[in-house]
Design a protein around this motif. Structure first.
Motif, mmCIF file in Angstrom:
data_model
loop_
_atom_site.group_PDB
_atom_site.id
_atom_site.type_symbol
_atom_site.label_atom_id
_atom_site.label_comp_id
_atom_site.label_asym_id
_atom_site.label_seq_id
_atom_site.Cartn_x
_atom_site.Cartn_y
_atom_site.Cartn_z
ATOM 1 N N GLU A 1 36.589 -47.709 -58.181
ATOM 2 C CA GLU A 1 36.575 -48.106 -56.768
ATOM 3 C C GLU A 1 37.978 -48.489 -56.296
ATOM 4 O OE1 GLU A 1 33.661 -51.215 -56.515
ATOM 5 O OE2 GLU A 1 32.019 -49.882 -57.095
ATOM 6 N N ARG B 1 39.901 -46.598 -53.347
ATOM 7 C CA ARG B 1 40.311 -47.331 -52.130
ATOM 8 C C ARG B 1 41.773 -47.116 -51.823
ATOM 9 N NH1 ARG B 1 37.311 -51.816 -53.923
ATOM 10 N NH2 ARG B 1 35.349 -51.880 -52.826
ATOM 11 N N GLY C 1 41.600 -50.085 -40.666
ATOM 12 C CA GLY C 1 40.400 -49.293 -40.380
ATOM 13 C C GLY C 1 39.350 -50.136 -39.708
ATOM 14 N N ARG C 2 38.298 -49.483 -39.295
ATOM 15 C CA ARG C 2 37.154 -50.212 -38.738
ATOM 16 C C ARG C 2 35.877 -49.538 -39.202
ATOM 17 N NH1 ARG C 2 38.716 -47.986 -33.222
ATOM 18 N NH2 ARG C 2 37.267 -46.290 -32.943
ATOM 19 N N ASP C 3 34.754 -50.184 -38.843
ATOM 20 C CA ASP C 3 33.485 -49.694 -39.352
ATOM 21 C C ASP C 3 33.171 -48.315 -38.790
ATOM 22 O OD1 ASP C 3 33.029 -51.689 -36.939
ATOM 23 O OD2 ASP C 3 31.531 -50.097 -36.798
ATOM 24 N N THR D 1 33.066 -54.340 -37.687
ATOM 25 C CA THR D 1 33.979 -54.875 -38.698
ATOM 26 C C THR D 1 35.332 -54.194 -38.622
ATOM 27 O OG1 THR D 1 33.218 -53.234 -40.313
ATOM 28 C CG2 THR D 1 32.084 -55.346 -40.317
ATOM 29 N N ALA E 1 34.130 -61.072 -44.328
ATOM 30 C CA ALA E 1 32.762 -60.846 -44.799
ATOM 31 C C ALA E 1 32.744 -60.422 -46.266
ATOM 32 C CB ALA E 1 32.084 -59.769 -43.953
ATOM 33 N N ARG E 2 33.805 -59.750 -46.670
ATOM 34 C CA ARG E 2 33.831 -59.231 -48.026
ATOM 35 C C ARG E 2 35.292 -59.082 -48.424
ATOM 36 N NH1 ARG E 2 31.051 -53.390 -49.262
ATOM 37 N NH2 ARG E 2 32.380 -52.807 -50.982
ATOM 38 N N ILE F 1 37.152 -57.055 -45.579
ATOM 39 C CA ILE F 1 36.460 -56.640 -44.359
ATOM 40 C C ILE F 1 36.250 -57.868 -43.483
ATOM 41 C CG2 ILE F 1 34.317 -55.680 -43.434
ATOM 42 C CD1 ILE F 1 34.075 -54.012 -45.961
ATOM 43 N N GLN G 1 25.539 -60.164 -37.495
ATOM 44 C CA GLN G 1 25.322 -61.258 -38.445
ATOM 45 C C GLN G 1 26.304 -62.401 -38.258
ATOM 46 O OE1 GLN G 1 24.083 -60.290 -42.554
ATOM 47 N NE2 GLN G 1 24.949 -58.310 -42.060
ATOM 48 N N TYR H 1 37.185 -42.728 -35.515
ATOM 49 C CA TYR H 1 38.215 -43.587 -34.901
ATOM 50 C C TYR H 1 38.771 -42.972 -33.623
ATOM 51 C CZ TYR H 1 38.669 -46.050 -39.435
ATOM 52 O OH TYR H 1 38.443 -46.753 -40.596
ATOM 53 N N PHE I 1 29.570 -42.352 -51.570
ATOM 54 C CA PHE I 1 30.027 -43.428 -52.452
ATOM 55 C C PHE I 1 31.318 -44.027 -51.903
ATOM 56 C CE2 PHE I 1 30.576 -45.843 -56.228
ATOM 57 C CZ PHE I 1 31.929 -45.806 -56.547
ATOM 58 N N LEU J 1 32.190 -48.108 -50.095
ATOM 59 C CA LEU J 1 33.229 -49.084 -50.437
ATOM 60 C C LEU J 1 33.725 -49.839 -49.212
ATOM 61 C CD1 LEU J 1 35.337 -46.917 -52.924
ATOM 62 C CD2 LEU J 1 33.458 -48.472 -53.430
ATOM 63 N N TYR J 2 33.440 -49.320 -48.014
ATOM 64 C CA TYR J 2 33.947 -49.924 -46.783
ATOM 65 C C TYR J 2 32.832 -50.449 -45.886
ATOM 66 C CZ TYR J 2 38.220 -47.713 -48.277
ATOM 67 O OH TYR J 2 39.316 -47.351 -49.019
ATOM 68 N N ALA K 1 21.541 -57.479 -40.395
ATOM 69 C CA ALA K 1 21.185 -57.352 -38.988
ATOM 70 C C ALA K 1 20.488 -56.004 -38.777
ATOM 71 C CB ALA K 1 22.446 -57.420 -38.132
#
Lengths: 255, 178
Positions: free
Chosen positions: A32, A36, A104-106, A113, A142-143, A150, A158, B26, B63, B67-68, B133
């Motif tokens: 991981e 990443r 980055g974003r969600d 996030t 959050a993480r 994040i 949440q 994005y 996967f 991770l994000y 949520a």
């Protein structure tokens, strides 16, 4: 006798289940981390382009030979201003903090996030507040992994922050997300007077969340007769689609 | 040499798919940003390559997305992999051909199944006490746009690619075929 499709389904199920178990046990951390590192670079590149476009810059700005690009200069001025405000706030408050780039974003519909390039090796931990500019709160961690984290934004479903309204009664309540782009402050005692224009700040009643971080301004108040609490709709101070640099306050937090 | 290039092309291809998915999310303004670029690319790969290998490519891509994510680990991986598996079966045993309506229908049903499994997984996690949520009204709107845009994008790209790939099949590595 099992058909080929059944065998395939079983095989895929076993692999997916094994991956989930190995992740939970921590055996996949090296894989991981390497993944990443590669993806973060690409994500940061695309996010930078996306935030630049979100600043509504005029397309095709004319640049004379020998002159710096007007767009680049404007971006640098904005970033400089934001960083100066963050630095000034941190010096006044005397809090330990670490600066981070948003990379980055969600991409999933659940969750609002942002991804930053700081993690546990920089002291970042779950529950720590994240600010921009002059102490404007945008969310919490959050993480946190080793080198990324994040941020759960205020507008996330949440997200719950203990807050105080800067009114005569100093009314307390909970600022919650999950209402699209807006946030609401719930559980404000019915008898206390709150009005549009009142500023809302963190109350300091939450572990790891200091008092006085600006959340936003009340836009509308919702009251129902015979209810013990009233609600307020807030406008957040920070433009969350354009955040490029943040500061994580290294408090002793727990979510 | 050829085998080495073929082996390297797979991980690079997977990272490329994730990169394009992030870029679409994005850079495109809403509602266009709701397009599931990963499903568009995987569906096109399925239509052009006609190979079950696409399921393992989906596994690896999802996967990386896991991770994000802030959802419990496994939700995206499980939903994405099984939705692609169902898409492969749909293509092989129901539609059985490469045509423009297959190019629209396979991603439409694939994304619908993906979001069905995704939502079910979240609700199950919630039932087990994992704080999650679930703004279902918001999600319903996003899912609708995602299904529409993904199927239209796949169909449009397929029609553009149909002529050069009409008689060709993309050579995907044959190990781990589904």
């Amino acid at each position: 006798m099992l058909t080929a499709r059944t065998k395939t389904a079983i095989g895929v199920s076993v692999v997916v289940a094994a991956t989930i178990v190995l992740h939970a046990a921590g055996f996949l951390r090296p894989v991981e981390a390497i993944t990443r590192r590669g993806v973060n670079t690409l994500s940061a590149l695309v996010y930078r382009i996306a935030t630049r476009e979100a600043r509504d810059l005029a397309p095709g700005s004319v640049c004379m030979p020998g002159e710096p690009d007007a767009t680049a200069v404007l971006l640098l001025e904005e970033e400089n201003e934001s960083l100066r405000k963050q630095l000034g706030f941190l010096e006044r408050q005397a809090v330990r903090a670490v600066g981070a780039d948003v990379i980055g974003r969600d991409v999933e519909p659940i969750g609002n996030t942002l991804l930053i390039n700081r993690g546990t090796k920089d002291g970042v931990a779950r529950g720590q507040p994240v600010i921009v500019d002059d102490g404007i709160l945008i969310g919490k961690i959050a993480r946190a992994e080793e080198d990324v984290a994040i941020i759960q934004l205020l507008s996330d479903g949440q997200s719950k922050i203990a807050a105080t309204v800067m009114n005569r009664d100093r009314s307390i309540g909970i600022v919650e997300g999950g209402y699209g782009l807006s946030v609401r402050m719930n559980l404000i005692p019915q008898h206390e007077a709150v009005a549009p224009g009142d500023v809302v700040i963190t109350s300091g009643l939450e572990t790891g969340m200091p008092h006085g971080l600006v959340i936003g301004t009340i836009e509308a108040v919702e009251r129902e007769a015979y209810q013990p609490f009233q609600r307020a709709v807030l406008a957040t101070r920070a433009k969350l689609s354009r955040v490029a640099f943040v500061s994580v306050l290294l408090t002793d937090a727990a979510l | 040499m050829h085998k080495m290039l073929q082996t390297l092309s797979l991980p690079l291809g997977i990272v490329g798919i994730v990169f394009l998915h992030l870029a679409a999310s994005y850079l495109l303004p809403p509602p266009w940003g709701h397009v599931n670029a990963m499903f568009v690319l995987l569906s096109l790969l399925l239509l052009v390559g006609e190979s079950g290998m696409v399921v393992w490519i989906a596994f690896a891509s999802h996967f990386i997305l896991e991770l994000y994510a802030t959802t419990p680990f496994g939700v995206i991986l499980f939903s994405g992999t099984f939705a692609l598996l169902a898409a492969v079966w749909l293509f092989r045993y129901f539609f059985t051909n490469r045509s423009w309506y297959t190019a629209f229908a396979v991603p439409l049903i694939g994304v619908a199944l993906y979001r069905l499994l995704y939502s079910a997984s979240l609700l199950i996690a919630r039932a087990f006490g994992v704080p999650t949520a679930f703004p279902w009204r918001h999600l319903a709107g996003v899912y609708g746009w995602e299904m529409l845009l993904t199927s239209v994008a796949t169909g449009a790209f397929y029609i553009l690619l149909a002529r050069p790939f009409r008689k060709k099949r993309l050579a995907l590595p044959t190990q781990w075929m589904v």
